[in-house]
Design a protein around this motif. Structure first.
Motif, PDB file in Angstrom:
ATOM      1  N   LEU A 168       0.835  -1.202   0.000  1.00  8.04           N
ATOM      2  CA  LEU A 168       0.000   0.000   0.000  1.00  8.04           C
ATOM      3  C   LEU A 168       0.873   1.256   0.000  1.00  8.04           C
ATOM      4  N   GLU A 169       1.890   1.279   0.847  1.00 13.92           N
ATOM      5  CA  GLU A 169       2.791   2.436   0.897  1.00 13.92           C
ATOM      6  C   GLU A 169       3.487   2.650  -0.442  1.00 13.92           C
ATOM      7  N   GLN A 170       3.958   1.572  -1.044  1.00 15.40           N
ATOM      8  CA  GLN A 170       4.656   1.681  -2.327  1.00 15.40           C
ATOM      9  C   GLN A 170       3.738   2.224  -3.420  1.00 15.40           C
ATOM     10  N   ILE A 171       2.451   1.909  -3.313  1.00 23.39           N
ATOM     11  CA  ILE A 171       1.492   2.350  -4.327  1.00 23.39           C
ATOM     12  C   ILE A 171       1.149   3.827  -4.162  1.00 23.39           C
ATOM     13  N   VAL A 172       0.893   4.250  -2.923  1.00 25.14           N
ATOM     14  CA  VAL A 172       0.360   5.604  -2.720  1.00 25.14           C
ATOM     15  C   VAL A 172       1.434   6.687  -2.679  1.00 25.14           C
ATOM     16  N   LYS A 173       2.660   6.342  -2.342  1.00 26.61           N
ATOM     17  CA  LYS A 173       3.716   7.362  -2.282  1.00 26.61           C
ATOM     18  C   LYS A 173       3.886   8.112  -3.605  1.00 26.61           C
ATOM     19  N   PRO A 174       3.991   7.399  -4.740  1.00 27.93           N
ATOM     20  CA  PRO A 174       4.155   8.116  -6.015  1.00 27.93           C
ATOM     21  C   PRO A 174       2.950   8.983  -6.383  1.00 27.93           C
ATOM     22  N   LEU A 175       1.813   8.750  -5.722  1.00 30.60           N
ATOM     23  CA  LEU A 175       0.613   9.539  -5.993  1.00 30.60           C
ATOM     24  C   LEU A 175       0.534  10.767  -5.094  1.00 30.60           C
ATOM     25  N   GLY A 176       1.603  11.019  -4.338  1.00 32.64           N
ATOM     26  CA  GLY A 176       1.664  12.221  -3.509  1.00 32.64           C
ATOM     27  C   GLY A 176       1.082  12.076  -2.122  1.00 32.64           C
ATOM     28  N   VAL A 177       0.781  10.854  -1.717  1.00 36.60           N
ATOM     29  CA  VAL A 177       0.202  10.631  -0.389  1.00 36.60           C
ATOM     30  C   VAL A 177       1.276  10.787   0.685  1.00 36.60           C
ATOM     31  N   GLU A 178       0.938  11.532   1.728  1.00 38.24           N
ATOM     32  CA  GLU A 178       1.873  11.781   2.824  1.00 38.24           C
ATOM     33  C   GLU A 178       1.461  11.089   4.120  1.00 38.24           C
ATOM     34  N   GLU A 179       0.229  10.600   4.167  1.00 34.13           N
ATOM     35  CA  GLU A 179      -0.240   9.948   5.392  1.00 34.13           C
ATOM     36  C   GLU A 179      -1.276   8.881   5.059  1.00 34.13           C
ATOM     37  N   ILE A 180      -1.199   7.773   5.784  1.00 33.09           N
ATOM     38  CA  ILE A 180      -2.199   6.709   5.668  1.00 33.09           C
ATOM     39  C   ILE A 180      -2.946   6.621   6.993  1.00 33.09           C
TER      40      ILE A 180
END
Length: 202
Positions: A145-157
């Motif tokens: 999940l982290e690997q997927i959302v990081k490139p999309l600019g996500v800073e917090e889960i």
């Protein structure tokens, strides 16, 4: 002494005979292992093709569709299937109904799944279930999940600890803490989990 006994039992009368037999045996085992490995990879590739054909996502709906192999601690192979719909807002990126689910190559049943949404710089875990426990699948779900959302600019889960699952709260807390999440309980039956990604090394 032991080497001499083995050599005699195998009919090996010289030092060279003995070490040649050892090398031949090693090479035979190496070839067998290589053939076994190649056969497993070929079988997994066939299964991957079948999975893709079965799900066949619509290109107009999904921005990303990925299939990732994973070898669990029990030495079973699993497939992590990731589906990210096309974003619904170009100015404030929003992705609804994102899925990661896990299947065993020899079964259509899901071993685990994770549903999440992305709103701007935050990703929220909507639901997460792991049916095959203690083999590393749950932790790999969060890592993927982290690997997927990081490139999309996500800073917090973030994620919600539902009162429906309060009987398993200790297990949930240990699981999230082990994977670097902070826990905030609002009462004895519910709470929140969160993890900042902008503090993580890329």
């Amino acid at each position: 002494m032991i080497k001499n006994l083995i050599a005699k039992a195998l009919g090996l009368y010289t030092e060279n005979d003995f070490w040649k037999a050892v090398r031949d045996k090693y090479n035979k085992l190496a070839i067998e292992e290589s053939e076994k490995f190649n056969a497993e990879i070929a079988a997994l590739n066939i299964k991957a093709t079948q999975i893709l054909q079965k799900h066949n996502p619509s290109p107009s709906y999904y921005q990303f569709f990925g299939l990732f192999p994973f070898v669990a601690n029990n030495n079973y192979h699993y497939w992590f299937i990731v589906m990210i719909p096309t974003k619904t807002n170009n100015f404030f990126p929003t992705y609804k109904n994102c899925d990661i689910y896990v299947i065993h190559p020899h079964s259509s049943n899901r071993a685990a799944f994770l549903y999440f949404e992305i709103n701007g710089h935050k990703a929220h875990i909507v639901d997460l279930r792991v049916k095959v426990e203690r083999v590393g699948i749950g932790s790999h779900l969060l890592q993927l999940l982290e690997q997927i959302v990081k490139p999309l600019g996500v800073e917090e889960i973030t994620g919600w600890l539902s009162p429906v699952d309060y009987k398993y709260r200790d297990v949930q807390i240990n699981y999230y803490k082990k994977n670097g999440y902070s826990i905030k309980l609002t009462d004895d039956k519910q709470g929140w989990v969160s993890k900042s990604l902008n503090l993580q090394n890329n």
